[in-house]
Write an enzyme that holds these catalytic residues in place. Structure first.
Site, PDB file in Angstrom:
ATOM      1  N   ALA A  79       0.869  -1.173   0.000  1.00 59.71           N
ATOM      2  CA  ALA A  79       0.000   0.000   0.000  1.00 59.71           C
ATOM      3  C   ALA A  79       0.907   1.224   0.000  1.00 59.71           C
ATOM      4  CB  ALA A  79      -0.887  -0.017   1.233  1.00 59.71           C
ATOM      5  N   GLY A 124       0.806  -5.015   1.174  1.00 57.09           N
ATOM      6  CA  GLY A 124      -0.407  -5.140   0.363  1.00 57.09           C
ATOM      7  C   GLY A 124      -0.147  -5.863  -0.949  1.00 57.09           C
ATOM      8  N   GLU A 127      -0.395  -9.392  -0.177  1.00 54.76           N
ATOM      9  CA  GLU A 127      -1.809  -9.663   0.124  1.00 54.76           C
ATOM     10  C   GLU A 127      -2.650  -9.748  -1.155  1.00 54.76           C
ATOM     11  OE1 GLU A 127      -1.757  -6.380   3.039  1.00 54.76           O
ATOM     12  OE2 GLU A 127      -2.824  -7.752   4.360  1.00 54.76           O
ATOM     13  N   GLU A 147       4.856  -5.075   7.367  1.00 54.80           N
ATOM     14  CA  GLU A 147       4.081  -4.005   8.016  1.00 54.80           C
ATOM     15  C   GLU A 147       4.596  -3.677   9.411  1.00 54.80           C
ATOM     16  OE1 GLU A 147       2.727  -6.434   6.236  1.00 54.80           O
ATOM     17  OE2 GLU A 147       1.166  -5.614   4.948  1.00 54.80           O
TER      18      GLU A 147
HETATM   19  N1  CAA Z   1       4.532   3.297  -0.937  1.00 55.71           N
HETATM   20  C1  CAA Z   1       4.878   4.476  -1.513  1.00 55.71           C
HETATM   21  N2  CAA Z   1       5.990   4.620  -2.261  1.00 55.71           N
HETATM   22  C2  CAA Z   1       6.789   3.544  -2.424  1.00 55.71           C
HETATM   23  C3  CAA Z   1       6.498   2.305  -1.841  1.00 55.71           C
HETATM   24  C4  CAA Z   1       5.296   2.189  -1.072  1.00 55.71           C
HETATM   25  N3  CAA Z   1       4.879   1.039  -0.521  1.00 55.71           N
HETATM   26  N4  CAA Z   1       7.478   1.437  -2.153  1.00 55.71           N
HETATM   27  C5  CAA Z   1       8.350   2.121  -2.926  1.00 55.71           C
HETATM   28  N5  CAA Z   1       7.938   3.387  -3.084  1.00 55.71           N
HETATM   29  C6  CAA Z   1       8.606   4.460  -3.828  1.00 55.71           C
HETATM   30  C7  CAA Z   1       9.793   5.012  -3.054  1.00 55.71           C
HETATM   31  O1  CAA Z   1       9.352   5.977  -2.118  1.00 55.71           O
HETATM   32  C8  CAA Z   1      10.624   5.574  -4.173  1.00 55.71           C
HETATM   33  O2  CAA Z   1      10.085   6.813  -4.562  1.00 55.71           O
HETATM   34  P1  CAA Z   1      11.082   8.067  -4.872  1.00 55.71           P
HETATM   35  O3  CAA Z   1      11.901   7.599  -6.033  1.00 55.71           O
HETATM   36  O4  CAA Z   1      10.141   9.172  -5.202  1.00 55.71           O
HETATM   37  O5  CAA Z   1      11.893   8.265  -3.642  1.00 55.71           O
HETATM   38  C9  CAA Z   1      10.381   4.619  -5.337  1.00 55.71           C
HETATM   39  O6  CAA Z   1       9.179   3.907  -5.020  1.00 55.71           O
HETATM   40  C10 CAA Z   1      11.498   3.611  -5.488  1.00 55.71           C
HETATM   41  O7  CAA Z   1      11.685   2.962  -4.239  1.00 55.71           O
HETATM   42  P2  CAA Z   1      13.132   2.778  -3.559  1.00 55.71           P
HETATM   43  O8  CAA Z   1      14.030   3.897  -3.935  1.00 55.71           O
HETATM   44  O9  CAA Z   1      12.910   2.535  -2.099  1.00 55.71           O
HETATM   45  O10 CAA Z   1      13.622   1.453  -4.300  1.00 55.71           O
HETATM   46  P3  CAA Z   1      14.628   0.362  -3.736  1.00 55.71           P
HETATM   47  O11 CAA Z   1      14.944  -0.536  -4.884  1.00 55.71           O
HETATM   48  O12 CAA Z   1      15.764   0.978  -3.009  1.00 55.71           O
HETATM   49  O13 CAA Z   1      13.773  -0.480  -2.652  1.00 55.71           O
HETATM   50  C11 CAA Z   1      11.833  -1.618  -1.838  1.00 55.71           C
HETATM   51  C12 CAA Z   1      12.657  -1.210  -3.074  1.00 55.71           C
HETATM   52  C13 CAA Z   1      12.604  -2.642  -0.990  1.00 55.71           C
HETATM   53  C14 CAA Z   1      10.545  -2.279  -2.364  1.00 55.71           C
HETATM   54  C15 CAA Z   1      11.502  -0.372  -0.994  1.00 55.71           C
HETATM   55  O14 CAA Z   1      10.960   0.632  -1.847  1.00 55.71           O
HETATM   56  C16 CAA Z   1      10.525  -0.613   0.107  1.00 55.71           C
HETATM   57  O15 CAA Z   1      10.886  -1.158   1.144  1.00 55.71           O
HETATM   58  N6  CAA Z   1       9.243  -0.232  -0.095  1.00 55.71           N
HETATM   59  C17 CAA Z   1       8.228  -0.368   0.907  1.00 55.71           C
HETATM   60  C18 CAA Z   1       7.760  -1.810   1.051  1.00 55.71           C
HETATM   61  C19 CAA Z   1       6.756  -1.935   2.176  1.00 55.71           C
HETATM   62  O16 CAA Z   1       7.054  -1.725   3.327  1.00 55.71           O
HETATM   63  N7  CAA Z   1       5.499  -2.316   1.811  1.00 55.71           N
HETATM   64  C20 CAA Z   1       4.434  -2.458   2.769  1.00 55.71           C
HETATM   65  C21 CAA Z   1       3.614  -1.215   2.799  1.00 55.71           C
HETATM   66  S1  CAA Z   1       2.431  -1.199   4.110  1.00 55.71           S
HETATM   67  C22 CAA Z   1       1.114  -2.083   3.526  1.00 55.71           C
HETATM   68  O17 CAA Z   1       1.132  -2.610   2.444  1.00 55.71           O
HETATM   69  C23 CAA Z   1      -0.047  -2.121   4.460  1.00 55.71           C
HETATM   70  C24 CAA Z   1      -1.098  -3.111   4.110  1.00 55.71           C
HETATM   71  O18 CAA Z   1      -1.024  -4.246   4.451  1.00 55.71           O
HETATM   72  C25 CAA Z   1      -2.290  -2.676   3.476  1.00 55.71           C
END
Ligand code: CAA
Length: 273
Positions: A79, A124, A127, A147
């Site tokens: 998400a 998400g 999921e 999460e």
């Molecule tokens: N939400 C919003 N933006 C996201 C995102 C997310 N879940 N995941 C990645 N992005 C964005 C980053 O902010 C970044 O944007 P900018 O270039 O504008 O800074 C862009 O995508 C590229 O991401 P990274 O630079 O971080 O890329 P990376 O290769 O270094 O890392 C990654 C990749 C490991 C997937 C890392 O982006 C990451 O950890 N993302 C979050 C993953 C996460 O925690 N997901 C769970 C979300 S909570 C959820 O889903 C709740 C639920 O159950 C409903």
């Protein structure tokens, strides 16, 4: 008209739909707009299942759906964290309910949905993958429910559905630790059915879809329905439900046709009715 959105693409070719999350700037993370677009696409797909009202244009009838992410790096990175970060209690609950309604619509879609996971399937994203019927993944795929690392819990059905794929003890370990799994481990624990090189992912998904498509759409969608329904039922009720559904398919066009074709040693011509 096949619905399209800013962040999703839907194509249909010979009864196989490809539904793609396409939001490259956030690694296909799901914001509310994307969830709305996805919901519209799922509504359209539901109305274009074989034998459904509105499915009378054979060029748009959909037998199987492949669900994937655009690009070579991410299926869905979860998400949208930036959109979520300032939500309060009520907004958080509303967002989870909305995400759950979309994952539930995937689960209850009459057609099978194959998740073709082409990279990060986190939070998400994981999921949504486990709301599909089964998961095919590329060798660079990474799964996880991180999460707790963000101070929240899974909100799109992960606390219930992950255990259906990997068993409760493993689901607990993955959700409490937030640990990311590489594709090979995801395959070993039963989260993923099959691993393929990234370049072959969509071809393999289409080949599986074609194999499913040879069968009666009515019988396939009835199998999906009953497997969803009986999962949470006690064994005796589940078996009774299966017998009722088994009985109710007799007399349908597809049952008569499938069995006559076998007896007459010819291919069956199914209609989904
Ligand atoms: N939400 C919003 N933006 C996201 C995102 C997310 N879940 N995941 C990645 N992005 C964005 C980053 O902010 C970044 O944007 P900018 O270039 O504008 O800074 C862009 O995508 C590229 O991401 P990274 O630079 O971080 O890329 P990376 O290769 O270094 O890392 C990654 C990749 C490991 C997937 C890392 O982006 C990451 O950890 N993302 C979050 C993953 C996460 O925690 N997901 C769970 C979300 S909570 C959820 O889903 C709740 C639920 O159950 C409903």
């Amino acid at each position: 008209m096949i619905p399209q959105g800013e962040n999703i693409k839907l194509t249909v070719d010979s009864g196989i739909a490809i539904l793609t999350i396409d939001r490259p700037k956030a690694l296909n993370a799901l914001n509310e707009q994307t969830l709305h677009e996805l919901k519209s696409a799922l509504d359209w797909l539901e109305h274009h299942a074989a034998g459904r009202e509105g499915s009378n244009d054979p060029s748009k009838t959909v037998d199987v759906v492949i669900f994937t992410g655009a690009g070579e790096k991410s299926f869905i990175a979860g998400a949208d964290i930036l959109e979520m970060k300032d939500k309060d209690y009520q907004q958080g609950e509303r967002f989870a309910r909305f995400g759950q309604s979309v994952t539930r619509a995937m689960e209850l879609l009459p057609q099978p949905i194959i998740a073709a996971v082409n990279g990060f399937a986190l939070g998400g994203g994981c999921e949504f993958a486990i709301s599909c019927d089964f998961i095919l993944a590329s060798e660079n795929a990474v799964f996880g429910q991180p999460e707790v690392c963000l101070g929240i819990i899974p909100g799109f059905g992960g606390t219930t559905r992950l255990a259906k794929f990997v068993g409760l003890p493993r689901a607990r370990e993955l959700i409490y630790s937030g640990r990311k799994l590489k594709a090979q481990e995801a395959k070993e624990i039963g989260l993923v059915n099959e691993l393929v090189p990234l370049a072959q992912l969509m071809d393999r998904a289409k080949a599986i879809a074609k194999e499913i498509q040879k069968n009666s759409p009515l019988a396939v969608s009835r199998s999906k329905k009953i497997m969803n329904l009986v999962y949470s039922m006690p064994m005796d009720l589940a078996l009774r439900e299966e017998a009722m559904q088994f009985g109710s398919i007799f007399g349908s066009h597809d049952q008569r046709e499938g069995m006559s074709a076998f007896a007459e040693k010819r291919p069956a011509n199914f209609k989904g009715e």
